[in-house]
Scaffold this motif. Sequence first.
Motif, PDB file in Angstrom:
ATOM      1  N   MET A   1     -26.873 -14.227 -15.990  1.00  0.00           N
ATOM      2  CA  MET A   1     -27.152 -14.863 -17.254  1.00  0.00           C
ATOM      3  C   MET A   1     -28.377 -14.183 -17.871  1.00  0.00           C
ATOM      4  SD  MET A   1     -27.654 -18.914 -18.066  1.00  0.00           S
ATOM      5  CE  MET A   1     -26.047 -19.490 -17.649  1.00  0.00           C
ATOM      6  N   ARG A   2     -28.298 -13.897 -19.106  1.00  0.00           N
ATOM      7  CA  ARG A   2     -29.398 -13.214 -19.784  1.00  0.00           C
ATOM      8  C   ARG A   2     -30.448 -14.199 -20.250  1.00  0.00           C
ATOM      9  NH1 ARG A   2     -27.699  -7.737 -21.116  1.00  0.00           N
ATOM     10  NH2 ARG A   2     -25.522  -7.616 -20.574  1.00  0.00           N
ATOM     11  N   TRP A   3     -31.646 -13.687 -20.494  1.00  0.00           N
ATOM     12  CA  TRP A   3     -32.779 -14.543 -20.871  1.00  0.00           C
ATOM     13  C   TRP A   3     -32.548 -15.261 -22.175  1.00  0.00           C
ATOM     14  CZ3 TRP A   3     -35.342 -13.550 -25.355  1.00  0.00           C
ATOM     15  CH2 TRP A   3     -35.172 -12.293 -25.921  1.00  0.00           C
ATOM     16  N   TRP A   4     -31.849 -14.648 -23.125  1.00  0.00           N
ATOM     17  CA  TRP A   4     -31.642 -15.305 -24.415  1.00  0.00           C
ATOM     18  C   TRP A   4     -30.671 -16.472 -24.290  1.00  0.00           C
ATOM     19  CZ3 TRP A   4     -26.627 -14.968 -26.107  1.00  0.00           C
ATOM     20  CH2 TRP A   4     -25.846 -13.931 -25.582  1.00  0.00           C
ATOM     21  N   LYS A   5     -29.757 -16.405 -23.305  1.00  0.00           N
ATOM     22  CA  LYS A   5     -28.862 -17.542 -23.072  1.00  0.00           C
ATOM     23  C   LYS A   5     -29.643 -18.728 -22.498  1.00  0.00           C
ATOM     24  CE  LYS A   5     -24.536 -15.098 -22.343  1.00  0.00           C
ATOM     25  NZ  LYS A   5     -23.433 -14.825 -21.403  1.00  0.00           N
ATOM     26  N   VAL A   6     -30.585 -18.428 -21.606  1.00  0.00           N
ATOM     27  CA  VAL A   6     -31.411 -19.484 -21.020  1.00  0.00           C
ATOM     28  C   VAL A   6     -32.254 -20.153 -22.103  1.00  0.00           C
ATOM     29  CG1 VAL A   6     -33.292 -19.960 -19.405  1.00  0.00           C
ATOM     30  CG2 VAL A   6     -31.460 -18.385 -18.760  1.00  0.00           C
ATOM     31  N   ILE A   7     -32.823 -19.352 -22.986  1.00  0.00           N
ATOM     32  CA  ILE A   7     -33.625 -19.908 -24.086  1.00  0.00           C
ATOM     33  C   ILE A   7     -32.746 -20.755 -25.009  1.00  0.00           C
ATOM     34  CG2 ILE A   7     -34.938 -19.307 -26.161  1.00  0.00           C
ATOM     35  CD1 ILE A   7     -36.082 -16.950 -24.598  1.00  0.00           C
ATOM     36  N   GLY A   8     -31.552 -20.299 -25.286  1.00  0.00           N
ATOM     37  CA  GLY A   8     -30.626 -21.059 -26.130  1.00  0.00           C
ATOM     38  C   GLY A   8     -30.233 -22.384 -25.502  1.00  0.00           C
ATOM     39  N   LEU A   9     -29.934 -22.351 -24.200  1.00  0.00           N
ATOM     40  CA  LEU A   9     -29.579 -23.594 -23.509  1.00  0.00           C
ATOM     41  C   LEU A   9     -30.757 -24.554 -23.450  1.00  0.00           C
ATOM     42  CD1 LEU A   9     -27.386 -22.231 -20.581  1.00  0.00           C
ATOM     43  CD2 LEU A   9     -26.643 -23.557 -22.571  1.00  0.00           C
ATOM     44  N   ALA A  10     -31.968 -24.028 -23.274  1.00  0.00           N
ATOM     45  CA  ALA A  10     -33.158 -24.881 -23.270  1.00  0.00           C
ATOM     46  C   ALA A  10     -33.354 -25.518 -24.643  1.00  0.00           C
ATOM     47  CB  ALA A  10     -34.383 -24.076 -22.872  1.00  0.00           C
ATOM     48  N   GLY A  11     -33.099 -24.762 -25.694  1.00  0.00           N
ATOM     49  CA  GLY A  11     -33.207 -25.306 -27.049  1.00  0.00           C
ATOM     50  C   GLY A  11     -32.197 -26.414 -27.304  1.00  0.00           C
ATOM     51  N   VAL A  12     -30.964 -26.205 -26.854  1.00  0.00           N
ATOM     52  CA  VAL A  12     -29.927 -27.228 -27.014  1.00  0.00           C
ATOM     53  C   VAL A  12     -30.298 -28.482 -26.234  1.00  0.00           C
ATOM     54  CG1 VAL A  12     -27.528 -27.786 -26.448  1.00  0.00           C
ATOM     55  CG2 VAL A  12     -28.071 -25.621 -27.535  1.00  0.00           C
ATOM     56  N   ALA A  13     -30.814 -28.316 -25.032  1.00  0.00           N
ATOM     57  CA  ALA A  13     -31.230 -29.466 -24.234  1.00  0.00           C
ATOM     58  C   ALA A  13     -32.385 -30.204 -24.911  1.00  0.00           C
ATOM     59  CB  ALA A  13     -31.639 -29.016 -22.835  1.00  0.00           C
ATOM     60  N   GLY A  14     -33.305 -29.472 -25.518  1.00  0.00           N
ATOM     61  CA  GLY A  14     -34.422 -30.095 -26.229  1.00  0.00           C
ATOM     62  C   GLY A  14     -33.960 -30.900 -27.421  1.00  0.00           C
ATOM     63  N   VAL A  15     -33.028 -30.360 -28.178  1.00  0.00           N
ATOM     64  CA  VAL A  15     -32.493 -31.085 -29.341  1.00  0.00           C
ATOM     65  C   VAL A  15     -31.764 -32.348 -28.888  1.00  0.00           C
ATOM     66  CG1 VAL A  15     -30.779 -30.942 -31.195  1.00  0.00           C
ATOM     67  CG2 VAL A  15     -32.372 -29.069 -30.829  1.00  0.00           C
ATOM     68  N   ALA A  16     -30.991 -32.243 -27.822  1.00  0.00           N
ATOM     69  CA  ALA A  16     -30.267 -33.415 -27.312  1.00  0.00           C
ATOM     70  C   ALA A  16     -31.246 -34.490 -26.835  1.00  0.00           C
ATOM     71  CB  ALA A  16     -29.334 -32.999 -26.183  1.00  0.00           C
ATOM     72  N   ALA A  17     -32.290 -34.066 -26.139  1.00  0.00           N
ATOM     73  CA  ALA A  17     -33.275 -35.033 -25.643  1.00  0.00           C
ATOM     74  C   ALA A  17     -33.990 -35.722 -26.801  1.00  0.00           C
ATOM     75  CB  ALA A  17     -34.278 -34.342 -24.736  1.00  0.00           C
ATOM     76  N   THR A  18     -34.292 -34.972 -27.849  1.00  0.00           N
ATOM     77  CA  THR A  18     -34.941 -35.557 -29.023  1.00  0.00           C
ATOM     78  C   THR A  18     -34.025 -36.586 -29.684  1.00  0.00           C
ATOM     79  OG1 THR A  18     -36.171 -33.525 -29.385  1.00  0.00           O
ATOM     80  CG2 THR A  18     -36.009 -35.030 -31.241  1.00  0.00           C
ATOM     81  N   GLY A  19     -32.744 -36.268 -29.767  1.00  0.00           N
ATOM     82  CA  GLY A  19     -31.783 -37.211 -30.335  1.00  0.00           C
ATOM     83  C   GLY A  19     -31.700 -38.499 -29.546  1.00  0.00           C
ATOM     84  N   VAL A  20     -31.764 -38.390 -28.220  1.00  0.00           N
ATOM     85  CA  VAL A  20     -31.721 -39.576 -27.372  1.00  0.00           C
ATOM     86  C   VAL A  20     -32.949 -40.448 -27.615  1.00  0.00           C
ATOM     87  CG1 VAL A  20     -31.886 -40.350 -24.966  1.00  0.00           C
ATOM     88  CG2 VAL A  20     -30.266 -38.561 -25.593  1.00  0.00           C
ATOM     89  N   VAL A  21     -34.113 -39.822 -27.721  1.00  0.00           N
ATOM     90  CA  VAL A  21     -35.349 -40.579 -27.949  1.00  0.00           C
ATOM     91  C   VAL A  21     -35.300 -41.286 -29.298  1.00  0.00           C
ATOM     92  CG1 VAL A  21     -37.832 -40.328 -28.349  1.00  0.00           C
ATOM     93  CG2 VAL A  21     -36.756 -39.152 -26.434  1.00  0.00           C
ATOM     94  N   ILE A  22     -34.836 -40.593 -30.316  1.00  0.00           N
ATOM     95  CA  ILE A  22     -34.751 -41.188 -31.655  1.00  0.00           C
ATOM     96  C   ILE A  22     -33.746 -42.343 -31.670  1.00  0.00           C
ATOM     97  CG2 ILE A  22     -34.000 -40.745 -34.025  1.00  0.00           C
ATOM     98  CD1 ILE A  22     -35.246 -37.953 -33.723  1.00  0.00           C
ATOM     99  N   ALA A  23     -32.600 -42.153 -31.036  1.00  0.00           N
ATOM    100  CA  ALA A  23     -31.585 -43.217 -31.004  1.00  0.00           C
ATOM    101  C   ALA A  23     -32.101 -44.443 -30.262  1.00  0.00           C
ATOM    102  CB  ALA A  23     -30.312 -42.694 -30.342  1.00  0.00           C
ATOM    103  N   ARG A  24     -32.833 -44.232 -29.176  1.00  0.00           N
ATOM    104  CA  ARG A  24     -33.369 -45.361 -28.410  1.00  0.00           C
ATOM    105  C   ARG A  24     -34.387 -46.139 -29.232  1.00  0.00           C
ATOM    106  NH1 ARG A  24     -35.255 -43.654 -22.725  1.00  0.00           N
ATOM    107  NH2 ARG A  24     -33.018 -43.392 -22.552  1.00  0.00           N
ATOM    108  N   ALA A  25     -35.253 -45.421 -29.949  1.00  0.00           N
ATOM    109  CA  ALA A  25     -36.259 -46.089 -30.781  1.00  0.00           C
ATOM    110  C   ALA A  25     -35.594 -46.862 -31.918  1.00  0.00           C
ATOM    111  CB  ALA A  25     -37.248 -45.068 -31.332  1.00  0.00           C
ATOM    112  N   GLU A  26     -34.563 -46.299 -32.503  1.00  0.00           N
ATOM    113  CA  GLU A  26     -33.852 -46.968 -33.593  1.00  0.00           C
ATOM    114  C   GLU A  26     -33.168 -48.238 -33.085  1.00  0.00           C
ATOM    115  OE1 GLU A  26     -32.490 -47.448 -37.526  1.00  0.00           O
ATOM    116  OE2 GLU A  26     -34.013 -46.150 -36.684  1.00  0.00           O
ATOM    117  N   ARG A  27     -32.568 -48.162 -31.913  1.00  0.00           N
ATOM    118  CA  ARG A  27     -31.921 -49.332 -31.330  1.00  0.00           C
ATOM    119  C   ARG A  27     -32.935 -50.441 -31.052  1.00  0.00           C
ATOM    120  NH1 ARG A  27     -29.935 -47.642 -26.340  1.00  0.00           N
ATOM    121  NH2 ARG A  27     -29.398 -45.705 -27.361  1.00  0.00           N
TER     122      ARG A  27
END
Length: 68
Positions: A1-27
């Motif tokens: 796996m190349r380094w740019w794929k790891v960075i991309g997956l980390a970014g996707v995980a960060g966005v998903a985690a942020t969405g979870v936090v926002i949804a929990r606060a809204e609920r």
Amino acid sequence: MRWWKVIGLAGVAGVAATGVVIARAERRRRAYTPDEIRARLRARLEETPKGETSGGTDGGTEGAGRAR
């Protein structure tokens, strides 16, 4: 796996985690009924000394009946 794929997956995980936090606060915010919110606001208003309220002379309750 190349380094740019790891960075991309980390970014996707960060966005998903942020969405979870926002949804929990809204609920959590929407869990209060309008009557509970009104009671909490009135209790907070009673706790504030009269000299510290901002706004009009009625304790800052101007427009309280205009909520939608």
